[in-house]
Design an enzyme around this catalytic site. Structure first.
Site, PDB file in Angstrom:
ATOM      1  N   MET A  79      50.255  82.245  35.559  1.00 38.64           N
ATOM      2  CA  MET A  79      48.928  82.020  36.095  1.00 38.64           C
ATOM      3  C   MET A  79      47.897  82.592  35.150  1.00 38.64           C
ATOM      4  O   MET A  79      47.899  83.749  34.850  1.00 38.64           O
ATOM      5  CB  MET A  79      48.814  82.694  37.452  1.00 38.64           C
ATOM      6  CG  MET A  79      49.827  82.154  38.434  1.00 38.64           C
ATOM      7  SD  MET A  79      49.880  83.195  39.884  1.00 38.64           S
ATOM      8  CE  MET A  79      51.313  82.531  40.649  1.00 38.64           C
ATOM      9  N   GLU A 134      42.344  80.088  32.172  1.00 38.88           N
ATOM     10  CA  GLU A 134      42.736  78.828  31.572  1.00 38.88           C
ATOM     11  C   GLU A 134      41.577  77.899  31.809  1.00 38.88           C
ATOM     12  O   GLU A 134      41.473  77.225  32.809  1.00 38.88           O
ATOM     13  CB  GLU A 134      44.035  78.332  32.207  1.00 38.88           C
ATOM     14  CG  GLU A 134      45.181  79.265  31.884  1.00 38.88           C
ATOM     15  CD  GLU A 134      46.478  78.835  32.538  1.00 38.88           C
ATOM     16  OE1 GLU A 134      46.463  77.814  33.229  1.00 38.88           O
ATOM     17  OE2 GLU A 134      47.478  79.501  32.344  1.00 38.88           O
ATOM     18  N   LEU A 169      42.181  77.827  37.944  1.00 42.55           N
ATOM     19  CA  LEU A 169      43.188  78.632  38.634  1.00 42.55           C
ATOM     20  C   LEU A 169      44.429  77.767  38.803  1.00 42.55           C
ATOM     21  O   LEU A 169      44.338  76.618  39.244  1.00 42.55           O
ATOM     22  CB  LEU A 169      42.688  79.066  40.015  1.00 42.55           C
ATOM     23  CG  LEU A 169      41.899  80.369  40.119  1.00 42.55           C
ATOM     24  CD1 LEU A 169      41.403  80.555  41.552  1.00 42.55           C
ATOM     25  CD2 LEU A 169      42.733  81.562  39.698  1.00 42.55           C
ATOM     26  N   ASP A 170      45.597  78.307  38.451  1.00 41.15           N
ATOM     27  CA  ASP A 170      46.834  77.545  38.602  1.00 41.15           C
ATOM     28  C   ASP A 170      47.104  77.209  40.059  1.00 41.15           C
ATOM     29  O   ASP A 170      46.548  77.839  40.973  1.00 41.15           O
ATOM     30  CB  ASP A 170      48.007  78.345  38.045  1.00 41.15           C
ATOM     31  CG  ASP A 170      48.013  78.383  36.525  1.00 41.15           C
ATOM     32  OD1 ASP A 170      47.282  77.592  35.914  1.00 41.15           O
ATOM     33  OD2 ASP A 170      48.750  79.224  35.961  1.00 41.15           O
ATOM     34  N   SER A 171      47.991  76.260  40.289  1.00 36.87           N
ATOM     35  CA  SER A 171      48.289  75.829  41.655  1.00 36.87           C
ATOM     36  C   SER A 171      48.852  76.965  42.506  1.00 36.87           C
ATOM     37  O   SER A 171      48.608  77.017  43.712  1.00 36.87           O
ATOM     38  CB  SER A 171      49.273  74.651  41.629  1.00 36.87           C
ATOM     39  OG  SER A 171      50.454  75.008  40.929  1.00 36.87           O
TER      40      SER A 171
END
Length: 351
Positions: free
Chosen positions: A1, A5, A121-123
């Protein structure tokens, strides 16, 4: 994460207004200043209430108000969807509320709804996701480079290919001799201006493609070189082996996954991220400013834009910043028609 990103996404939707003319300035005025289109929307709603014709007037009035929204606000991203999927869900809810598209509308004029997010934000992560709408999409670059705060729970003894719990376990090492004092004693090494190697599973790009996409495809990917990042504060909140919880405030381009992995290595073990929550991005906090999904309405967002405008420097609304050269910090623009069919304009473009 990833902590930052930062491939910001901007979704532009071709909107077909009602036969009543929509002012060309709609969608371009700052959220802090009253606009003629917003005033027109309010007047139309008031007139509808007086005449009892709200059913026929409210949708065009809401559409006008939607197109007049401009500024930056925050939403609460839950675990599960990607940032891009969440943004698309938000866009669809707003368009549906405004009655766009509608078979009753003419094709006499096109208007554009621009909406984007700054800082992916990652899943598997949750927390604050900053959103720009209208001219607010031009402010997102500053969100990418600004400070962010996270609460991260790591798991000692296991390393994964993604550096978090969603990946495949690649290594296991003992952790039973690690103490709370051991962890606290090494945190200073990861505070201040440091060098960090980004994860292979990330939004960083090689030959125009995300490293994460290449990795999932099975391509051989070399790690990116270490790069300078900043950690403003880092503290251990809880230690219950094999789990440890960190409070981290960092600058743009920083990866929490890399931090947790590096901490595991420094302790002669290994570690991965189990849970990640972004509690703050720039001036926006999860508790005070992030709208939950049940408040993703035109009125609630208009209210939030007005409140959040006071959190930003006055000059920011007029600033037309250029994207950073770093691949993860560019603003992209995706043109999607309302029926989601792909056409010649449906391509990713860098502003």
């Amino acid at each position: 994460m990833a902590a930052a990103e930062a491939a910001a996404v901007v979704l532009s939707s071709s909107l077909k207004p009602d036969s009543a003319p929509v002012p060309e300035s709609a969608g371009t005025a700052a959220a802090t200043a009253p606009t003629s289109s917003a005033m027109a929307a309010a007047a139309a709603l008031a007139a509808a209430a007086r005449t009892g014709s709200e059913a026929t007037v409210s949708k065009p009035a809401l559409a006008t108000k939607l197109l007049s929204l401009s500024g930056v606000f925050a939403v609460h991203k839950p675990k599960g969807p990607t940032s891009a999927e969440l943004l698309n869900r938000l866009k669809e809810k707003l368009l549906a509320e405004a009655g766009m598209p509608s078979s009753e509308w003419t094709k006499r004029k096109k208007q554009t709804l621009k909406i984007g997010h700054g800082g992916t934000l990652d899943s598997a992560a949750r927390g604050v996701l900053v959103v720009g709408i209208g001219r607010g999409t031009k402010m997102l670059t500053s969100m990418l480079s600004g400070s962010k705060r996270y609460v991260a729970t790591g798991e000692l003894g296991k390393a994964t290919d993604t550096l978090d719990s969603t990946g495949k376990v690649t290594e296991e090492k003992p952790y039973d001799k690690i103490t709370q004092e051991d962890i606290e004693g090494i945190l200073q090494k990861f505070t201040g201006n440091i060098m960090q190697v980004p994860p292979l599973y990330s939004a960083l790009k090689k030959d125009g493609q995300r490293l994460s996409t290449l990795m999932k495809r099975g391509d051989v990917v070399e790690a990116k070189p270490a790069r300078p990042v900043t950690v403003y504060s880092l503290s251990l909140q809880k230690f219950q082996p094999p789990f440890f919880t960190l409070d981290v405030e960092c600058g743009g381009g920083f990866y929490i996954r890399s931090l947790v992995s590096d901490i595991g290595k420094e302790l002669s073990s290994c570690a991965n991220v189990l849970e990640l929550t972004r509690t703050k991005q720039g001036p926006f906090t999860l508790e005070e400013h992030a709208l939950p999904e049940d408040r993703w309405t035109i009125d609630d967002i208009a209210q939030s834009l007005e409140q959040c405008s006071s959190l930003l420097p006055a000059e920011l609304a007029l600033k037309k910043s250029k994207p950073e050269e770093s691949n993860e910090q560019v603003l992209s623009c995706e043109y999607i028609t309302l029926n989601e069919t792909k056409g010649e304009d449906d391509v990713i473009k860098t502003l």
